[in-house]
Structure formats: structure tokens, C-alpha cells
Write a protein that holds these residues in place. Sequence first.
Motif, PDB file in Angstrom:
ATOM      1  N   PRO A  77       0.831  -1.214   0.000  1.00 57.26           N
ATOM      2  CA  PRO A  77       0.000   0.000   0.000  1.00 57.26           C
ATOM      3  C   PRO A  77       0.863   1.261   0.000  1.00 57.26           C
ATOM      4  O   PRO A  77       1.850   1.347   0.734  1.00 57.26           O
ATOM      5  N   ALA A  78       0.471   2.247  -0.803  1.00 59.86           N
ATOM      6  CA  ALA A  78       1.284   3.451  -0.985  1.00 59.86           C
ATOM      7  C   ALA A  78       0.760   4.647  -0.203  1.00 59.86           C
ATOM      8  O   ALA A  78       1.137   5.782  -0.477  1.00 59.86           O
ATOM      9  N   THR A  79      -0.114   4.407   0.778  1.00 56.88           N
ATOM     10  CA  THR A  79      -0.488   5.450   1.735  1.00 56.88           C
ATOM     11  C   THR A  79      -0.082   4.960   3.117  1.00 56.88           C
ATOM     12  O   THR A  79      -0.169   3.766   3.414  1.00 56.88           O
ATOM     13  N   TRP A  80       0.377   5.911   3.967  1.00 57.32           N
ATOM     14  CA  TRP A  80       1.049   5.518   5.209  1.00 57.32           C
ATOM     15  C   TRP A  80       0.182   4.703   6.162  1.00 57.32           C
ATOM     16  O   TRP A  80       0.641   3.646   6.631  1.00 57.32           O
ATOM     17  N   PRO A  81      -1.049   5.091   6.473  1.00 59.54           N
ATOM     18  CA  PRO A  81      -1.829   4.271   7.420  1.00 59.54           C
ATOM     19  C   PRO A  81      -2.050   2.846   6.916  1.00 59.54           C
ATOM     20  O   PRO A  81      -1.936   1.888   7.685  1.00 59.54           O
ATOM     21  N   GLU A  82      -2.349   2.714   5.629  1.00 58.74           N
ATOM     22  CA  GLU A  82      -2.571   1.378   5.067  1.00 58.74           C
ATOM     23  C   GLU A  82      -1.273   0.582   5.005  1.00 58.74           C
ATOM     24  O   GLU A  82      -1.260  -0.633   5.248  1.00 58.74           O
ATOM     25  N   LEU A  83      -0.163   1.266   4.712  1.00 60.23           N
ATOM     26  CA  LEU A  83       1.136   0.591   4.690  1.00 60.23           C
ATOM     27  C   LEU A  83       1.496   0.072   6.078  1.00 60.23           C
ATOM     28  O   LEU A  83       1.950  -1.070   6.229  1.00 60.23           O
ATOM     29  N   MET A  84       1.287   0.894   7.113  1.00 61.61           N
ATOM     30  CA  MET A  84       1.614   0.469   8.469  1.00 61.61           C
ATOM     31  C   MET A  84       0.742  -0.704   8.913  1.00 61.61           C
ATOM     32  O   MET A  84       1.211  -1.619   9.609  1.00 61.61           O
ATOM     33  N   ALA A  85      -0.524  -0.710   8.511  1.00 64.00           N
ATOM     34  CA  ALA A  85      -1.403  -1.828   8.852  1.00 64.00           C
ATOM     35  C   ALA A  85      -0.931  -3.104   8.157  1.00 64.00           C
ATOM     36  O   ALA A  85      -0.908  -4.192   8.761  1.00 64.00           O
ATOM     37  N   HIS A  86      -0.545  -2.981   6.888  1.00 60.46           N
ATOM     38  CA  HIS A  86      -0.029  -4.131   6.127  1.00 60.46           C
ATOM     39  C   HIS A  86       1.261  -4.654   6.772  1.00 60.46           C
ATOM     40  O   HIS A  86       1.430  -5.869   6.954  1.00 60.46           O
ATOM     41  N   TYR A  87       2.147  -3.746   7.133  1.00 63.66           N
ATOM     42  CA  TYR A  87       3.445  -4.110   7.696  1.00 63.66           C
ATOM     43  C   TYR A  87       3.278  -4.771   9.066  1.00 63.66           C
ATOM     44  O   TYR A  87       3.934  -5.777   9.369  1.00 63.66           O
ATOM     45  N   ALA A  88       2.382  -4.216   9.884  1.00 65.52           N
ATOM     46  CA  ALA A  88       2.159  -4.762  11.221  1.00 65.52           C
ATOM     47  C   ALA A  88       1.585  -6.175  11.167  1.00 65.52           C
ATOM     48  O   ALA A  88       1.815  -6.974  12.083  1.00 65.52           O
ATOM     49  N   ALA A  89       0.846  -6.485  10.088  1.00 63.15           N
ATOM     50  CA  ALA A  89       0.222  -7.797   9.961  1.00 63.15           C
ATOM     51  C   ALA A  89       1.212  -8.875   9.526  1.00 63.15           C
ATOM     52  O   ALA A  89       0.907 -10.071   9.596  1.00 63.15           O
ATOM     53  N   MET A  90       2.403  -8.470   9.093  1.00 59.68           N
ATOM     54  CA  MET A  90       3.422  -9.424   8.651  1.00 59.68           C
ATOM     55  C   MET A  90       4.227  -9.912   9.844  1.00 59.68           C
ATOM     56  O   MET A  90       4.352  -9.225  10.864  1.00 59.68           O
ATOM     57  N   SER A  91       4.808 -11.095   9.723  1.00 57.93           N
ATOM     58  CA  SER A  91       5.751 -11.580  10.726  1.00 57.93           C
ATOM     59  C   SER A  91       7.144 -11.042  10.402  1.00 57.93           C
ATOM     60  O   SER A  91       7.412 -10.598   9.277  1.00 57.93           O
ATOM     61  N   ARG A  92       8.029 -11.095  11.387  1.00 60.12           N
ATOM     62  CA  ARG A  92       9.401 -10.655  11.119  1.00 60.12           C
ATOM     63  C   ARG A  92      10.059 -11.527  10.057  1.00 60.12           C
ATOM     64  O   ARG A  92      10.845 -11.024   9.236  1.00 60.12           O
ATOM     65  N   ALA A  93       9.736 -12.811  10.056  1.00 57.47           N
ATOM     66  CA  ALA A  93      10.300 -13.706   9.038  1.00 57.47           C
ATOM     67  C   ALA A  93       9.840 -13.300   7.645  1.00 57.47           C
ATOM     68  O   ALA A  93      10.629 -13.316   6.681  1.00 57.47           O
ATOM     69  N   GLU A  94       8.576 -12.929   7.517  1.00 61.12           N
ATOM     70  CA  GLU A  94       8.051 -12.495   6.218  1.00 61.12           C
ATOM     71  C   GLU A  94       8.705 -11.186   5.765  1.00 61.12           C
ATOM     72  O   GLU A  94       9.008 -11.015   4.580  1.00 61.12           O
ATOM     73  N   ILE A  95       8.921 -10.289   6.707  1.00 58.81           N
ATOM     74  CA  ILE A  95       9.592  -9.023   6.380  1.00 58.81           C
ATOM     75  C   ILE A  95      11.014  -9.289   5.899  1.00 58.81           C
ATOM     76  O   ILE A  95      11.465  -8.756   4.881  1.00 58.81           O
ATOM     77  N   ARG A  96      11.727 -10.140   6.638  1.00 57.59           N
ATOM     78  CA  ARG A  96      13.110 -10.467   6.269  1.00 57.59           C
ATOM     79  C   ARG A  96      13.169 -11.088   4.873  1.00 57.59           C
ATOM     80  O   ARG A  96      14.025 -10.721   4.053  1.00 57.59           O
ATOM     81  N   THR A  97      12.266 -11.993   4.577  1.00 60.06           N
ATOM     82  CA  THR A  97      12.246 -12.653   3.265  1.00 60.06           C
ATOM     83  C   THR A  97      11.988 -11.648   2.152  1.00 60.06           C
ATOM     84  O   THR A  97      12.661 -11.662   1.109  1.00 60.06           O
ATOM     85  N   ALA A  98      11.026 -10.769   2.351  1.00 62.39           N
ATOM     86  CA  ALA A  98      10.691  -9.777   1.320  1.00 62.39           C
ATOM     87  C   ALA A  98      11.848  -8.822   1.073  1.00 62.39           C
ATOM     88  O   ALA A  98      12.188  -8.517  -0.084  1.00 62.39           O
ATOM     89  N   PHE A  99      12.476  -8.354   2.146  1.00 66.82           N
ATOM     90  CA  PHE A  99      13.565  -7.395   1.992  1.00 66.82           C
ATOM     91  C   PHE A  99      14.824  -8.059   1.425  1.00 66.82           C
ATOM     92  O   PHE A  99      15.545  -7.460   0.636  1.00 66.82           O
ATOM     93  N   ALA A 100      15.083  -9.296   1.833  1.00 65.90           N
ATOM     94  CA  ALA A 100      16.250 -10.006   1.308  1.00 65.90           C
ATOM     95  C   ALA A 100      16.106 -10.253  -0.189  1.00 65.90           C
ATOM     96  O   ALA A 100      17.083 -10.124  -0.947  1.00 65.90           O
ATOM     97  N   ALA A 101      14.907 -10.581  -0.631  1.00 67.79           N
ATOM     98  CA  ALA A 101      14.663 -10.803  -2.061  1.00 67.79           C
ATOM     99  C   ALA A 101      14.843  -9.498  -2.838  1.00 67.79           C
ATOM    100  O   ALA A 101      15.409  -9.490  -3.944  1.00 67.79           O
ATOM    101  N   PHE A 102      14.374  -8.403  -2.264  1.00 69.11           N
ATOM    102  CA  PHE A 102      14.548  -7.088  -2.898  1.00 69.11           C
ATOM    103  C   PHE A 102      16.036  -6.782  -3.071  1.00 69.11           C
ATOM    104  O   PHE A 102      16.485  -6.375  -4.143  1.00 69.11           O
TER     105      PHE A 102
END
Length: 276
Positions: A77-102
Motif C-alpha cells: 500500500p502506498a499510503t502511510w496508514p494502510e502501509l503500516m497496517a499491512h506491515y504490522a500484519a506481517m511476521s518478522r520472518a516475512e519481512i526479512r524474506t521480502a527485503f532479502a529478495a529485494f
Amino acid sequence: MTTLLLGCDFSSAPTVRKPIVVALGHERGGRVTLSQLLPFTTLDGWGQWLSDTPAWVGGFDLPFGLSRELVLELGWPATWPELMAHYAAMSRAEIRTAFAAFCAARPVGGKFAHRRTDGPAGASPSMKWVNPPVAFMLHAGVPRLLAAGAAVPGLHVGAGDGAKVALEAYPGLLARELIGRRSYKSDASAQQDTPRWVARADLLSALERGQTRLGLRLSLTHAQRDQLLADARGDALDAVVCLVQAAWSLARRDSAGPGYGLPVDIDPLEGWIATA
């Protein structure tokens, strides 16, 4: 009525040995007075304190946003409140995987996507998940700030009455201005040495004399100064530096744009580091 100021040295995994530290104080006539240092050994305890305390303006040493380039590339999501909600719903493992792939898809020397504020502040990209794990700090911290009802100037109006204001701070920015790139802290006991103690002493002395471009003087008791010098990890000192940055921002609450001394053209997705 004097506004309660706070500076926060944050951890995404606080412990008794290395807690979140909140420095409380107030500003009057260009003098920032430290009143109390509060340690929090759990994220929920810290979040509850923010919720229970009715009004404050705080500088928090954690990122409040992600690079627009990163967000668009990932299709988030490209608006801050929606982005933060999306990010908060992810696990740390999911965040790490997405950023590592990037990062894996990008050339050497340009692995990370930076926010516009990173350069002026000299800050790490907010997508880093190690050394320091600022991506997890965002994940742990911002949802609790929002749950406490905080407004985030330039990014979020807030659910409350505007009495709580959260600003992204970065103690390294002010520390480098005063003592250069000298190290003044370490979590490793073997590196908690005399040169770092001297650097802390020089940093505190400069803050007390008001030798910064912020035009503020820090006021400490002898016992507080001794406590900050003795804290070889630097957590309490970093919280105090964030307190000074919050005081500078509060004095510019009614400035143009989002206020609090933030740029008029702040990116409403990325945010900005106070005083940068």
C-alpha cells in the motif's frame, strides 16, 4: 502549562539487561531539563505507558516509514496508514524474506532502498533487518504509538485529540555534530573503555553548554550526569539526546507544512527525521 517532553531509546526486543529507555523532561527559555529516566523491559509495558500518559511530545529513535521506492517495488500500500497496517500484519520472518529478495535483485553497492531523509540524517536505511535491525524496530514500535493515539506529523493525524505527538528522532545525528564519529557507547563489555567514557563526557558537556545548532542547553543534576556517564551502553544518553531533539521540534510546532520543523515537502509515505 508546560508540555511533557520525552526522548526514547528504543529496542524491538527489550530485556532487563537492555530495556527501552524513556527520558522525561521539559523545555523553558531554551533550557531542556531532564526530570526522569524510565526503563521498560517489555514492548507492551512501554506501549501501555504511552497510552496511559495523557499528553506528550516525543522523539523516538526508530524509523517511522519505508522508502517509497521499496514500497512501490514490492507492491505494498502506498499510503502511510494502510502501509503500516499491512506491515504490522506481517511476521518478522516475512519481512526479512521480502527485503532479502529485494536486495538480492539489486547491484552491489545499491542493495538497500533509502528514504530521502537518510542522507541528511546520516541514518541507516529503514529496511535493514540486521546491524541495526531498524526494520523490526519500525514493526514493533509504530503500531504501539498508533494504539496510544499518537499523531505523527506529516504522516498521520492520530486517533486522539492531538495531545500526543510522535516524532522520529536519531541521536547519532546530534552526537556526530558534537563529537564527530567518535564512539561513545558499546553493548560489548570489552569495548566499554575509557575513550568511550571520555566521548560521553564530551558529548554531555557540549549539550550542557548548548554548543549545538539547535540552540538548546541541557540541564542535569550531578547524579543524572554521573548516571549517564556510567551507562556504557549509551541507552540513557541516547534517550536524552532524543529528548533535546523533541524540544527543538516542539518549539517549531507552528512552522509551515506539517509543523514541528519538518520539511514543507515531506514525503507522506517516508516521513522525516526530526532536526535533519
